[in-house]
Write a protein that holds these residues in place. Structure first.
Motif, short mmCIF file in Angstrom:
data_model
loop_
_atom_site.label_atom_id
_atom_site.label_comp_id
_atom_site.label_asym_id
_atom_site.label_seq_id
_atom_site.Cartn_x
_atom_site.Cartn_y
_atom_site.Cartn_z
N SER A 51 119.56 25.38 -16.12
CA SER A 51 118.40 25.86 -16.63
C SER A 51 117.22 26.46 -15.05
O SER A 51 116.72 27.58 -15.21
CB SER A 51 117.47 25.93 -17.86
OG SER A 51 116.84 24.13 -17.15
N ALA A 52 117.86 25.31 -14.48
CA ALA A 52 116.36 25.07 -13.68
C ALA A 52 116.90 26.32 -11.82
O ALA A 52 116.59 26.46 -11.28
CB ALA A 52 116.04 23.81 -12.41
N TRP A 53 117.65 26.40 -11.96
CA TRP A 53 118.69 27.94 -11.60
C TRP A 53 118.99 28.76 -11.44
O TRP A 53 120.15 30.12 -11.51
CB TRP A 53 120.50 27.43 -10.60
CG TRP A 53 121.48 26.50 -11.26
CD1 TRP A 53 121.96 25.34 -12.04
CD2 TRP A 53 122.44 27.16 -11.99
NE1 TRP A 53 123.21 25.33 -12.11
CE2 TRP A 53 124.02 26.36 -12.31
CE3 TRP A 53 122.99 28.88 -11.67
CZ2 TRP A 53 124.58 27.07 -13.04
CZ3 TRP A 53 124.02 28.97 -12.30
CH2 TRP A 53 124.88 28.49 -13.04
N HIS A 54 119.11 28.98 -13.00
CA HIS A 54 119.03 30.08 -13.62
C HIS A 54 120.30 30.69 -14.37
O HIS A 54 120.14 31.71 -14.41
CB HIS A 54 117.82 31.51 -13.43
CG HIS A 54 116.56 30.42 -13.09
ND1 HIS A 54 115.55 30.65 -14.12
CD2 HIS A 54 115.97 30.30 -12.18
CE1 HIS A 54 114.50 30.46 -14.05
NE2 HIS A 54 114.57 29.99 -12.18
N ASP A 83 126.40 27.91 6.10
CA ASP A 83 125.28 28.41 6.59
C ASP A 83 124.19 28.45 5.75
O ASP A 83 122.96 29.19 5.98
CB ASP A 83 125.34 28.99 7.54
CG ASP A 83 126.08 30.71 7.27
OD1 ASP A 83 126.25 30.49 6.28
OD2 ASP A 83 126.09 31.44 7.87
N TYR A 84 124.75 28.67 4.50
CA TYR A 84 122.97 28.36 3.36
C TYR A 84 121.73 27.77 3.73
O TYR A 84 121.99 26.06 4.49
CB TYR A 84 124.16 28.08 2.11
CG TYR A 84 124.25 27.00 1.71
CD1 TYR A 84 124.04 26.05 1.40
CD2 TYR A 84 125.74 26.59 1.84
CE1 TYR A 84 124.42 24.45 1.14
CE2 TYR A 84 126.43 25.86 1.48
CZ TYR A 84 125.96 24.46 0.58
OH TYR A 84 126.35 23.42 0.67
N ASP A 85 121.55 27.90 3.36
CA ASP A 85 119.89 26.89 3.17
C ASP A 85 119.95 26.22 1.78
O ASP A 85 119.78 27.09 0.70
CB ASP A 85 118.65 27.80 2.56
CG ASP A 85 117.68 27.02 2.93
OD1 ASP A 85 116.72 27.12 1.48
OD2 ASP A 85 117.02 26.41 3.93
N ASP A 89 119.08 29.76 -0.83
CA ASP A 89 119.67 29.88 -1.12
C ASP A 89 121.48 29.88 -3.07
O ASP A 89 122.00 30.56 -2.68
CB ASP A 89 120.97 29.72 0.03
CG ASP A 89 120.06 30.98 1.47
OD1 ASP A 89 120.04 31.94 1.05
OD2 ASP A 89 120.69 30.58 1.69
N VAL A 90 121.58 28.38 -2.66
CA VAL A 90 121.69 27.63 -3.49
C VAL A 90 122.01 27.93 -4.72
O VAL A 90 123.44 28.55 -5.86
CB VAL A 90 122.18 26.14 -3.74
CG1 VAL A 90 122.62 25.38 -4.89
CG2 VAL A 90 122.07 25.44 -2.44
N PRO A 91 120.55 28.22 -5.12
CA PRO A 91 120.67 28.91 -7.04
C PRO A 91 121.52 30.48 -7.10
O PRO A 91 121.79 30.64 -7.77
CB PRO A 91 119.08 28.91 -7.24
CG PRO A 91 119.12 27.75 -6.09
CD PRO A 91 119.38 27.70 -5.18
N VAL A 92 120.84 31.47 -5.96
CA VAL A 92 122.10 32.56 -6.19
C VAL A 92 123.04 32.29 -5.72
O VAL A 92 124.16 33.45 -6.30
CB VAL A 92 121.24 33.95 -4.30
CG1 VAL A 92 121.88 34.67 -5.18
CG2 VAL A 92 119.93 33.34 -5.12
N MET A 93 124.20 31.08 -5.07
CA MET A 93 125.04 30.77 -4.58
C MET A 93 126.52 30.66 -6.56
O MET A 93 126.87 31.28 -6.42
CB MET A 93 125.53 30.35 -3.67
CG MET A 93 125.60 30.71 -2.03
SD MET A 93 124.77 29.44 -1.12
CE MET A 93 126.59 29.20 -0.71
N LEU A 94 125.17 30.09 -7.24
CA LEU A 94 125.34 29.38 -8.17
C LEU A 94 126.22 30.30 -9.20
O LEU A 94 126.62 30.39 -10.29
CB LEU A 94 125.01 28.06 -8.93
CG LEU A 94 124.91 27.03 -7.95
CD1 LEU A 94 124.00 26.16 -8.65
CD2 LEU A 94 126.18 26.37 -7.70
#
Length: 260
Positions: A51-54, A83-85, A89-94
């Motif tokens: 739910s937190a990374w949508h 080189d991600y933040d 960046d991580v929620p978008v990557m997931l």
């Protein structure tokens, strides 16, 4: 008549003496020492939930499948650039990973957990982080196992961040069934012919293995694969620290960043 009575009394006395002397000696029962208990709750890392990374729950195609327990852990890398933040960046990557895995026919994100380079642990496949959710991470060996993916690429010469390694070790220590030794081996049976082993083949594998151990791939990369012995030792130490005498009240201590 008196001599006869005397003889009877003497006989009774002898019989009483015989019974008394023949009675088994009673020893106090030695109490069995209770075995120490592994408190897995004390190993539970902080986990960023779906739910937190949508996560797109509407795109998930099937309900979770549950196993009776976790006998082994498979380590992967996701092959993303490093080189991600960690924050932005991580929620978008997931979410992108979830869409890709669903498109590949895996119903949901395949990994049970994803760990970023900062040591943050993310819930992967839906079904509940405290349950033995069957993933879609290791062809032929998804049953009774957990898939942990390191977010990034960790080929030869690419250093693996220590926070990431510590988080992976903590998840493994937490999710493996209490009777499984992180330093030991387990018996698993291949469920199909697309792995390195034909369907029905029984294989002895490390309780904490790399994806390449059962599938034709370089995953989790040479650098991360070389770190597996460290992960096993650390997971074993964490479990030892979380094993307390029976009856000792458990007061789970959760790590702030999943690293103990």
């Amino acid at each position: 008549m008196w001599p006869h009575r005397v003889r009877l009394a003497a006989g009774a006395l002898s019989l009483a003496f015989l019974v008394t002397c023949s009675a088994p000696e009673r020893h106090p029962r030695v109490a069995r020492q209770a075995r120490p208990v592994l408190h897995t709750a004390a190993l539970r890392p902080v986990v960023v939930l779906r739910s937190a990374w949508h996560a797109d729950e509407g795109a998930v195609r099937d309900k979770p499948v549950y196993d009776t327990g976790v006998r082994a852990v498979f380590i992967h890398h996701t092959d993303n650039p490093n080189d991600y933040d960690c924050t932005k960046d991580v929620p978008v990557m997931l979410r992108a990973m979830e869409q890709t895995h669903i498109a590949q026919g895996w119903d949901d994100i395949g990994y049970n957990f994803v760990v970023d380079k900062c040591g943050d642990v993310y819930e992967g496949r839906a079904g509940g982080i405290d349950r033995a959710v069957q993933g879609a991470h290791t062809e032929g060996f998804n049953i009774g196992t957990v898939g942990i993916a390191a977010l990034g690429h960790f080929g030869a010469g690419q250093p693996v961040p220590q926070p990431m390694l510590r988080a992976i070790a903590r998840i493994a220590a937490w999710k493996l069934a209490p009777g499984i030794d992180p330093l030991g081996k387990v018996r698993l049976v291949s469920s199909n012919d697309r792995s390195r082993y034909r369907r029905g083949t029984a294989v002895r594998l490390n309780a904490i293995s790399g994806h390449r151990d059962v599938y034709e791939t370089d995953c989790p990369g040479d650098a991360l694969y070389a770190a597996l012995p460290w992960i096993r030792r650390t997971a074993a130490r964490l479990r030892k620290d979380a094993t307390w005498p029976a009856g000792l009240a458990a007061s789970p201590r959760r790590a702030s960043r999943a690293e103990g």
